[in-house]
Scaffold this active site. Structure first.
Site, short mmCIF file in Angstrom:
data_model
loop_
_atom_site.label_atom_id
_atom_site.label_comp_id
_atom_site.label_asym_id
_atom_site.label_seq_id
_atom_site.Cartn_x
_atom_site.Cartn_y
_atom_site.Cartn_z
N GLU A 95 0.53 -1.26 -0.05
CA GLU A 95 0.18 0.14 -0.16
C GLU A 95 0.94 1.06 -0.06
O GLU A 95 2.00 1.28 0.44
CB GLU A 95 -0.77 0.21 1.28
N ASP A 96 0.37 2.24 -0.35
CA ASP A 96 1.08 3.69 -0.48
C ASP A 96 1.15 4.17 0.93
O ASP A 96 1.92 4.61 1.64
CB ASP A 96 0.54 4.69 -1.45
N PHE A 148 -1.62 16.06 4.84
CA PHE A 148 -2.08 15.48 3.22
C PHE A 148 -0.67 15.54 2.36
O PHE A 148 -0.38 16.54 2.23
CB PHE A 148 -3.36 16.03 2.77
N ARG A 161 1.91 12.38 -8.60
CA ARG A 161 2.53 11.26 -8.14
C ARG A 161 3.84 10.94 -8.34
O ARG A 161 4.57 10.06 -8.01
CB ARG A 161 1.72 10.11 -8.73
#
Ligand code: IMP
Length: 173
Positions: A95-96, A148, A161
């Site tokens: 997972e990121d 975030f 990304r």
């Protein structure tokens, strides 16, 4: 909007090398099916598997819980399932980021009755401040504060990304 560097490219590289060595030691002599959770994990996974000294197969799962914003909807959609049978294989889910934990929980439920030899979780980031589910992360690169973040696979509304570092995204100028 502004981006502030949080984890440098060098720091990430060093930590991914350490994780790859740890995983290689734990699974020594075994084949592992590394399952990347799309879209966010693809850069981390590409670097991680090249630091693993093991026979590896690679698969992908597609899941999303975010819309265009910065908070999870809690409603996890699986839009791409595995193409291979994982029964009798060691599976490492990559997972990121584990944020609320809803995504990883939904994926574990999806894989639970497929008779894998083992299912472990490897996450690049973990944001404990927002965790809603009881999840176990077996391998973790970095625990982070409640920001975030973007870059190294992570996006804001589909962007950033490709950044080689992790940055804190904010609306400020
Ligand atoms: P969870 O289901 O809340 O644990 O969130 C998992 C997914 O939300 C991750 O795979 C990311 O795609 C996304 N996500 C959570 N936090 C962030 C962040 O800080 N930046 C970018 N994406 C995030």
């Amino acid at each position: 909007m502004a981006i502030k560097e949080y984890l440098s490219e060098e720091k990430i590289k060093q930590r991914v090398e350490e994780l790859g060595a740890e995983i290689s030691k734990d699974y020594a002599g075994e084949e592992v099916v590394v399952v990347g959770v799309l879209n966010g994990s693809f850069i981390f996974m590409a670097d991680l598997v090249r630091q693993m000294d093991l026979p590896v197969k690679m698969e992908f799962l597609g899941a999303s819980s975010y819309g265009e914003g910065t908070t999870s909807s809690g409603n996890v959609k699986i839009h791409l399932d595995l193409r291979k049978d994982i029964s009798n294989h060691h599976v490492l889910l990559v997972e990121d980021i584990v944020d609320t934990g809803n995504t990883i929980k939904a994926l574990q439920a999806l894989l639970s009755n497929r008779n894998a030899k083992s299912v472990k979780v490897c996450s690049f980031l973990f944001k404990p401040a927002r965790l809603e589910q009881d999840v176990k992360i077996d391998y973790l690169a970095f625990e982070i504060e409640d920001h975030f973040v973007i870059g190294y696979g992570l996006d804001y509304a589909g962007r950033y990304r490709e950044l080689p570092y992790v940055g804190i995204w904010s609306e400020d100028k």
